[in-house]
Design a protein around this motif. Structure first.
Motif, PDB file in Angstrom:
ATOM      1  N   GLU A 770     -23.299  15.147  -6.335  1.00 19.04           N
ATOM      2  CA  GLU A 770     -23.678  16.646  -6.013  1.00 19.04           C
ATOM      3  C   GLU A 770     -22.684  17.369  -5.077  1.00 19.04           C
ATOM      4  O   GLU A 770     -22.312  18.531  -5.376  1.00 19.04           O
ATOM      5  N   LEU A 771     -22.488  16.654  -3.999  1.00 13.27           N
ATOM      6  CA  LEU A 771     -21.576  17.078  -2.968  1.00 13.27           C
ATOM      7  C   LEU A 771     -20.160  17.561  -3.770  1.00 13.27           C
ATOM      8  O   LEU A 771     -19.443  18.398  -3.368  1.00 13.27           O
ATOM      9  N   LYS A 772     -19.908  16.618  -4.536  1.00 15.99           N
ATOM     10  CA  LYS A 772     -18.387  16.619  -4.934  1.00 15.99           C
ATOM     11  C   LYS A 772     -18.410  18.124  -5.887  1.00 15.99           C
ATOM     12  O   LYS A 772     -17.403  19.005  -5.764  1.00 15.99           O
ATOM     13  N   ALA A 773     -19.423  18.209  -6.737  1.00 16.81           N
ATOM     14  CA  ALA A 773     -19.635  19.531  -7.644  1.00 16.81           C
ATOM     15  C   ALA A 773     -19.448  20.720  -6.828  1.00 16.81           C
ATOM     16  O   ALA A 773     -18.939  21.739  -7.062  1.00 16.81           O
ATOM     17  N   LEU A 774     -20.442  20.725  -5.491  1.00 10.28           N
ATOM     18  CA  LEU A 774     -20.491  21.910  -4.765  1.00 10.28           C
ATOM     19  C   LEU A 774     -18.956  21.995  -4.072  1.00 10.28           C
ATOM     20  O   LEU A 774     -18.691  23.371  -3.962  1.00 10.28           O
ATOM     21  N   HIS A 775     -18.532  21.083  -3.508  1.00 11.66           N
ATOM     22  CA  HIS A 775     -17.055  21.564  -2.882  1.00 11.66           C
ATOM     23  C   HIS A 775     -15.912  21.780  -3.599  1.00 11.66           C
ATOM     24  O   HIS A 775     -15.075  22.535  -3.389  1.00 11.66           O
ATOM     25  N   ILE A 776     -15.998  21.389  -4.996  1.00  9.02           N
ATOM     26  CA  ILE A 776     -14.980  21.798  -5.887  1.00  9.02           C
ATOM     27  C   ILE A 776     -15.152  23.360  -6.016  1.00  9.02           C
ATOM     28  O   ILE A 776     -14.565  24.140  -6.093  1.00  9.02           O
ATOM     29  N   LEU A 777     -16.495  23.525  -6.116  1.00 10.33           N
ATOM     30  CA  LEU A 777     -16.957  25.043  -6.491  1.00 10.33           C
ATOM     31  C   LEU A 777     -16.590  26.089  -5.187  1.00 10.33           C
ATOM     32  O   LEU A 777     -15.954  26.973  -5.378  1.00 10.33           O
ATOM     33  N   ILE A 778     -16.893  25.404  -3.862  1.00 13.01           N
ATOM     34  CA  ILE A 778     -16.592  26.087  -2.748  1.00 13.01           C
ATOM     35  C   ILE A 778     -15.097  26.654  -2.659  1.00 13.01           C
ATOM     36  O   ILE A 778     -14.543  27.488  -2.637  1.00 13.01           O
ATOM     37  N   ASN A 779     -14.142  25.820  -2.745  1.00 18.07           N
ATOM     38  CA  ASN A 779     -12.768  25.670  -2.870  1.00 18.07           C
ATOM     39  C   ASN A 779     -12.296  26.493  -4.047  1.00 18.07           C
ATOM     40  O   ASN A 779     -11.502  27.547  -3.698  1.00 18.07           O
ATOM     41  N   LYS A 780     -12.753  26.696  -5.270  1.00 16.85           N
ATOM     42  CA  LYS A 780     -12.500  27.461  -6.216  1.00 16.85           C
ATOM     43  C   LYS A 780     -12.886  28.870  -6.084  1.00 16.85           C
ATOM     44  O   LYS A 780     -12.165  29.913  -6.233  1.00 16.85           O
ATOM     45  N   VAL A 781     -13.851  28.967  -5.660  1.00 17.64           N
ATOM     46  CA  VAL A 781     -14.545  30.456  -5.518  1.00 17.64           C
ATOM     47  C   VAL A 781     -13.867  31.068  -4.309  1.00 17.64           C
ATOM     48  O   VAL A 781     -13.434  32.248  -4.539  1.00 17.64           O
ATOM     49  N   GLN A 782     -13.503  30.146  -3.256  1.00 13.70           N
ATOM     50  CA  GLN A 782     -12.823  30.926  -2.163  1.00 13.70           C
ATOM     51  C   GLN A 782     -11.394  31.423  -2.617  1.00 13.70           C
ATOM     52  O   GLN A 782     -11.022  32.462  -2.308  1.00 13.70           O
ATOM     53  N   THR A 783     -10.522  30.427  -3.188  1.00 14.92           N
ATOM     54  CA  THR A 783      -9.226  30.988  -3.446  1.00 14.92           C
ATOM     55  C   THR A 783      -9.156  31.894  -4.691  1.00 14.92           C
ATOM     56  O   THR A 783      -8.334  33.028  -4.754  1.00 14.92           O
ATOM     57  N   ASP A 784     -10.370  31.678  -5.739  1.00  9.66           N
ATOM     58  CA  ASP A 784     -10.305  32.806  -6.754  1.00  9.66           C
ATOM     59  C   ASP A 784     -10.686  34.411  -6.166  1.00  9.66           C
ATOM     60  O   ASP A 784     -10.105  35.335  -6.519  1.00  9.66           O
ATOM     61  N   ILE A 785     -11.660  34.622  -5.276  1.00  9.24           N
ATOM     62  CA  ILE A 785     -11.735  35.656  -4.630  1.00  9.24           C
ATOM     63  C   ILE A 785     -10.730  36.279  -3.969  1.00  9.24           C
ATOM     64  O   ILE A 785     -10.291  37.406  -4.141  1.00  9.24           O
ATOM     65  N   GLN A 786     -10.149  35.438  -3.232  1.00  5.62           N
ATOM     66  CA  GLN A 786      -8.913  35.917  -2.470  1.00  5.62           C
ATOM     67  C   GLN A 786      -7.730  36.511  -3.496  1.00  5.62           C
ATOM     68  O   GLN A 786      -6.893  37.400  -3.175  1.00  5.62           O
ATOM     69  N   ASN A 787      -7.635  35.845  -4.859  1.00 10.82           N
ATOM     70  CA  ASN A 787      -6.729  36.194  -5.625  1.00 10.82           C
ATOM     71  C   ASN A 787      -7.226  37.246  -6.610  1.00 10.82           C
ATOM     72  O   ASN A 787      -6.545  37.389  -7.577  1.00 10.82           O
ATOM     73  N   PHE A 788      -8.257  37.629  -6.341  1.00  8.25           N
ATOM     74  CA  PHE A 788      -9.095  38.697  -7.494  1.00  8.25           C
ATOM     75  C   PHE A 788      -9.078  38.149  -8.682  1.00  8.25           C
ATOM     76  O   PHE A 788      -8.915  38.740  -9.693  1.00  8.25           O
ATOM     77  N   SER A 789      -9.359  36.833  -8.933  1.00  9.81           N
ATOM     78  CA  SER A 789      -9.631  36.057 -10.038  1.00  9.81           C
ATOM     79  C   SER A 789     -10.759  35.936 -10.433  1.00  9.81           C
ATOM     80  O   SER A 789     -11.341  34.657 -10.386  1.00  9.81           O
ATOM     81  N   PHE A 790     -11.520  36.958 -10.635  1.00 10.59           N
ATOM     82  CA  PHE A 790     -13.280  36.804 -10.711  1.00 10.59           C
ATOM     83  C   PHE A 790     -13.605  36.253 -11.892  1.00 10.59           C
ATOM     84  O   PHE A 790     -14.567  35.604 -11.993  1.00 10.59           O
ATOM     85  N   ASN A 791     -12.737  36.246 -13.057  1.00 14.16           N
ATOM     86  CA  ASN A 791     -13.198  35.940 -14.358  1.00 14.16           C
ATOM     87  C   ASN A 791     -13.418  34.357 -14.077  1.00 14.16           C
ATOM     88  O   ASN A 791     -14.206  33.559 -14.660  1.00 14.16           O
ATOM     89  N   THR A 792     -12.256  33.644 -13.660  1.00 15.90           N
ATOM     90  CA  THR A 792     -12.410  32.189 -13.513  1.00 15.90           C
ATOM     91  C   THR A 792     -13.431  31.652 -12.416  1.00 15.90           C
ATOM     92  O   THR A 792     -13.912  30.499 -12.665  1.00 15.90           O
ATOM     93  N   SER A 793     -13.491  32.414 -11.454  1.00 17.72           N
ATOM     94  CA  SER A 793     -14.700  32.086 -10.592  1.00 17.72           C
ATOM     95  C   SER A 793     -16.109  32.172 -11.275  1.00 17.72           C
ATOM     96  O   SER A 793     -16.883  31.176 -11.045  1.00 17.72           O
ATOM     97  N   VAL A 794     -16.390  32.790 -11.969  1.00 18.47           N
ATOM     98  CA  VAL A 794     -17.660  32.860 -12.812  1.00 18.47           C
ATOM     99  C   VAL A 794     -17.717  31.697 -13.661  1.00 18.47           C
ATOM    100  O   VAL A 794     -18.564  30.942 -13.633  1.00 18.47           O
ATOM    101  N   SER A 795     -16.436  31.402 -14.272  1.00 14.70           N
ATOM    102  CA  SER A 795     -16.492  29.957 -15.192  1.00 14.70           C
ATOM    103  C   SER A 795     -16.774  28.988 -14.313  1.00 14.70           C
ATOM    104  O   SER A 795     -17.633  28.009 -14.595  1.00 14.70           O
ATOM    105  N   ALA A 796     -16.079  28.994 -12.954  1.00 19.45           N
ATOM    106  CA  ALA A 796     -16.357  27.881 -12.204  1.00 19.45           C
ATOM    107  C   ALA A 796     -17.830  27.606 -11.745  1.00 19.45           C
ATOM    108  O   ALA A 796     -18.357  26.302 -11.710  1.00 19.45           O
ATOM    109  N   PHE A 797     -18.331  28.813 -11.739  1.00 15.34           N
ATOM    110  CA  PHE A 797     -19.970  28.705 -11.566  1.00 15.34           C
ATOM    111  C   PHE A 797     -20.717  28.001 -12.457  1.00 15.34           C
ATOM    112  O   PHE A 797     -21.683  27.221 -12.163  1.00 15.34           O
TER     113      PHE A 797
END
Length: 920
Positions: A770-797
RNA sequence: GCUCGGGUGGUGGAAUGGUAGACACGAAGGACUUAAAAUCCUUUGGGCAGUAAUGCCUGUGCGGGUUCAAGUCCCGCCCCGAGUACCA
């Protein structure tokens, strides 16, 4: 309870409003972050789903920045002056303020439903007198300043008057349009009117006669960026050139600063490029040609970027509007020249363009002397030379300029090639390359050396000098319209004079009709007693971009009535950190704002030179139209797949009664009376519609209203879906197909912590998976938002929630950070979960979860990529490892040995970072 | 014409030079259900072989090139979109 988005969204929108959750603090220990949307013009049609795209993106970013601990300023307002409300007023008599007010109310209602985190206490409206007071104030400041090219900044006009009084204007290096030169003594002798006229040529906001874009249908002049392809951007009416006296802003004075500062901005390259092209810097030289009309000699200055081609000049051309035309036309040519000028005046801009490249011209009868060869060349007049650029006169080198070439061919003028080996029998050789010939002292040089050499030569002979030209023109600032800011100017004995600041704002007067007067004066001339101290007030109003050029300052300090923005507020908020809006403003608003900002900066009113540090252009959302196919002369409709078997007419059908290209037949029958009795030829029991991507507009029945989406799916689904649609900066058609997927995802997320009526979160420890899934998501969402790549962060969710749902994960340790992560995207459902988890404060005050890398470390060497004599393995290793260490690690790895079983390893090739080849 | 983007399944779109097609839609099949909705499972670029697990070939607009490796980099084309246009 099922995921009841209606209730949840209503609840949290009310909560945010009641608790003023998003009010930005004027003072804070936290670092500031300013996120701005381009404020909308509130049109009568309301918002469609395309408008909120950028707003959703900026809202996600604002909420993200709040979670990161910033004091975020995220305001919204209305660009409320404009043509449509006025056109509507002319037709209906309804006051534009009334329609505008109504439209704003509707916009606000629609925006509120989407759950934006705006600080509405800072709302501005450009048509509000308390706001336009500061637009008028800025105008007066511009009126009272001139641009000093020595200090490269705007300075008070009093300083210029002092110079004039001391030494006249010969030593002044200013951006100006004053044609007179005078001494101190002469200045002292001038009367008030004359002095005013001279100063007018120096002011940054000045009145001057130029060729303007006149739109007869709208009854007003327009700025260059308000005209596209010879038609007005608003309304699409023809525009013609007309000489008129108009208020203008000396934007051209700032051309170099506007250009050079672009390099420091975090904008997209394409947008910077657009501005560069619009500013259009070109380096070249001015050169003097002696011209004789037979009885008198004149020095005519031309501009060229190809000084190296002087030896190939075979004629000269003047713009029809050039002041030289009259002087250089010989009596025998007078009739022909006058006829030509009359003809070209009659043409609108559009006609000139549609008659593309049709070569026209007339000979003046005068001859010029080539300053280097001494040859006599004829002087012609042609439309292809523009009065407003360079000097309005050119030296023509047909061999190396395609326009001159076409002209020479049409009028049978000589063509002299100047570059070795070039062939000019069919077309000119425009490239700046090759070796010079037929060019005297330039012979044998490369073009790149010849250009500066030629300029050096003419400079040394005193017949020319280096010169930089810009395409950027001064902005025409007057509009002959009602619904805009009145100029704070009155005419004291014919002298334009600003109102005292204490008289601001000068309110827009009431008038009986919104049209021009019978005598053709602007609508304000209808106002009763439109005077100041008995002197007439200016009757034109300011253009749309006046109110939008400095609005971002007003948000910093919206209720200040002492100034546009207080020093204190400006020092804190400084400039916009992130600006989101459409590219359509590249050459209008974004140039004017930068100009306006730089001017205020020069005057010391604001602390930053550039207004928008980072800029993102959201793409346009186009419409996706649906069609039905009616068999000709019947009321029978045939499904798209079968339409080729019949003779059919394609008819637009309202996209709101079509789902996934399937027509809702009952709704269709109810849609229009004609279709009530319609019959259908179906495919597999369904009516499939055709589709096409078109502009979103009422007439194509493809407008999708965000309210409908909020009703059917909820704001959180709308927000996530708009982001999921594709990259933010890309244009794309709105297609509701696929929105179910996002909605399904949110329902699944809801079920993670709700089962029936029960809230089911447990306080147990999270598992490693569970923690692994969560932390992959944290990392992905953070970098995606900073890059304005919102479409891929929705996929990550979606990936994370799927995985966590499979793991039956319902523990607080995962759900708390997950709620925070998702809150920028789907704030309502996130708040609901946050509250159910027992938190009293809004989730906006939480902190963005910390990413812990150890939960995501992959096993190395876990699979072979291929085996083909060579074996390739994908590995994940620290970058710091050197190739030798990698090789040793690979060979020692247990998994690897399993794969290498029996193979005879000859060589291990380590290629950058991830892949190694093992040759067996 | 010039400048800047972009061309990937039926669709929207993923891929720091490293298993192309993540994720989602749609479609097909199945489970649950009296039924529907909802939910869940399987398949889904194309082709070939195999009962099957699976294997092989091919594939990111076209043609070349660099590289152990190219959707990604380089060269030359074609097409689409945006901006701009007699700017000398």
């Amino acid at each position: 309870m099922e995921y009841n988005f209606k209730e949840i969204e209503k609840k949290w929108q009310a909560y945010w409003a009641d608790n003023k959750t998003f009010e930005a603090k004027s003072k804070s220990e936290k670092p500031k972050y300013y996120v701005l949307d381009m404020f909308p013009y509130p049109s009568g049609a309301g918002l469609h789903v395309g408008h909120p795209l950028g707003y959703i993106a900026s809202d996600i970013y604002s909420r993200f920045k709040r979670l990161q601990g910033f004091n975020v300023l995220h305001p919204m307002g209305y660009d409320a002056f404009g043509l449509p409300a006025e056109q509507y007023a002319i037709q209906t008599g309804q006051h534009p303020a009334v329609t505008t007010e109504k439209n704003i109310a509707r916009y606000r209602q629609q925006m509120d439903r989407i759950g934006f985190s705006y600080d509405w206490s800072r709302e501005v409206r450009t048509c509000d007198p308390d706001y336009y007071k500061w637009t008028q104030w800025a105008f007066i400041e511009m009126f009272n300043h001139w641009y000093n090219n020595d200090t490269l900044k705007a300075e008070p006009i009093e300083a210029l008057i002092a110079i004039f009084e001391k030494s006249g204007n010969s030593s002044v290096n200013a951006s100006h349009s004053c044609e007179e030169s005078f001494t101190a003594a002469q200045w002292a002798s001038f009367d008030e009117k004359h002095k005013s006229d001279i100063l007018m040529g120096y002011r940054i906001a000045y009145q001057g006669e130029t060729a303007v874009n006149w739109c007869p249908k709208l009854g007003t002049v327009l700025a260059n960026d308000e005209v596209k392809e010879g038609l007005s951007v608003r309304g699409g009416f023809p525009v013609e050139q007309k000489k008129m006296k108009q208020w203008q802003l000396r934007v051209s004075a700032y051309a170099e600063r506007l250009l050079s500062k672009l390099d420091e901005l975090d904008w997209t390259d394409s947008l910077k490029d657009m501005q560069r092209n619009w500013i259009g810097k070109s380096q070249g030289a001015e050169m003097i040609f002696k011209v004789s009309n037979g009885s008198q000699d004149y020095d005519v200055t031309i501009f060229t970027t190809r000084a190296d081609t002087v030896f190939g000049v075979t004629f000269m051309v003047l713009a029809p509007e050039s002041e030289w035309v009259e002087k250089l036309t010989v009596p025998t040519q007078k009739a022909a020249v006058e006829e030509y000028i009359l003809q070209s005046k009659k043409k609108t801009e559009r006609e000139r363009m549609t008659e593309t490249r049709k070569v026209t011209g007339v000979f003046t009868g005068s001859y010029a002397t080539n300053p280097l060869t001494g040859d006599k060349v004829p002087v012609w007049i042609s439309e292809y030379v523009l009065a407003g650029y360079g000097t309005g006169a050119i030296m023509a080198v047909p061999a190396h300029d395609s326009r001159d070439y076409a002209f020479a061919k049409a009028f049978n003028l000589p063509i002299i090639p100047l570059i070795e080996g070039c062939d000019v029998s069919n077309e000119s050789f425009d490239a700046k390359e090759g070796k010079m010939m037929n060019s005297g002292f330039l012979n044998g040089m490369d073009v790149k050396e010849a250009i500066p050499a030629a300029i050096d030569y003419v400079e040394s002979k005193g017949i020319g000098k280096r010169k930089v030209n810009y395409r950027l023109r001064d902005a025409i600032f007057s509009r002959q319209r009602y619904w805009g800011e009145p100029f704070p100017i009155y005419y004291k004995d014919g002298i334009p004079t600003p109102l005292p600041l204490s008289e601001l704002p000068l309110n827009l007067p009431e008038i009986d009709q919104y049209k021009p007067t019978e005598s053709g004066e602007p609508p304000l001339a209808r106002a009763k007693d439109w005077t100041y101290n008995g002197y007439p007030l200016e009757t034109s109003t300011m253009p749309g971009f006046a109110g939008s050029s400095a609005y971002y300052f007003r948000y910093m300090d919206p209720h200040n009535d002492e100034g546009l923005v207080s020093k204190e507020s400006n020092d804190y908020w400084r400039s916009v950190d992130l600006y989101i809006g459409g590219t359509e403003h590249a050459t209008g608003h974004l140039i004017y704002s930068r100009f306006w900002n730089k001017f205020l900066f020069d005057c010391g009113y604001v602390c930053e030179d550039e207004p928008f540090k980072k800029l993102i252009n959201q793409g346009m959302i186009q419409g996706r139209s649906n069609f039905v196919y009616r068999i000709k002369n019947t009321n029978t409709f045939v499904s798209c797949g079968l339409k080729d078997k019949y003779d059919t007419t394609e008819i637009h059908v309202d996209v709101n009664i079509v789902h996934n290209d399937r027509l809702d037949i009952e709704a269709f029958k109810a849609w229009m009376p004609d279709f009530a009795t319609a019959e259908f030829v179906l495919e597999d029991g369904e009516y499939i519609c055709g589709y096409a991507v078109e502009k979103m507009s009422k007439s194509m029945f493809n407008v999708v209203n965000p309210d409908n989406i909020c009703d059917n799916y909820g704001a959180d689904t709308l927000r996530m879906y708009e982001m999921f649609l594709g990259p933010l900066e890309q244009s794309k058609p709105w297609d509701t197909k696929g929105i179910d997927g996002v909605n399904r995802f949110l329902r699944k997320f809801w079920r993670m912590f709700n089962d029936g009526d029960k809230f089911i979160v447990e306080d147990r420890k999270a598992t490693p998976a569970e923690l692994k899934a969560l932390h992959i998501l944290i990392n992905k969402v953070q970098t995606d938002i900073q890059n304005f790549s919102f479409n891929t962060s929705v996929s990550a969710f979606m990936i994370a929630v799927n995985e966590l749902a499979d793991l039956k994960c319902n523990c607080r340790e995962v759900l708390e950070p997950l709620a925070i992560l998702i809150s920028p995207f789907a704030p309502h459902i996130a708040e609901e979960l946050w509250q159910q988890l027992g938190h009293k404060e809004s989730i906006s005050f939480a902190s963005f979860p910390e990413y812990k890398a150890e939960y995501t470390v992959e096993n190395s060497f876990d699979y072979p990529v291929s085996f083909n004599g060579k074996m390739r393995f994908k590995i994940t290793l620290p970058k710091s490892m050197n190739p030798k260490e990698v090789e040793a690690a690979v060979l020692a790895d247990e998994n690897m040995q399993k794969y290498l079983q029996g193979a005879n390893v000859k060589k291990v090739i380590v290629v950058p970072s991830k892949i190694i080849n093992i040759v067996c």
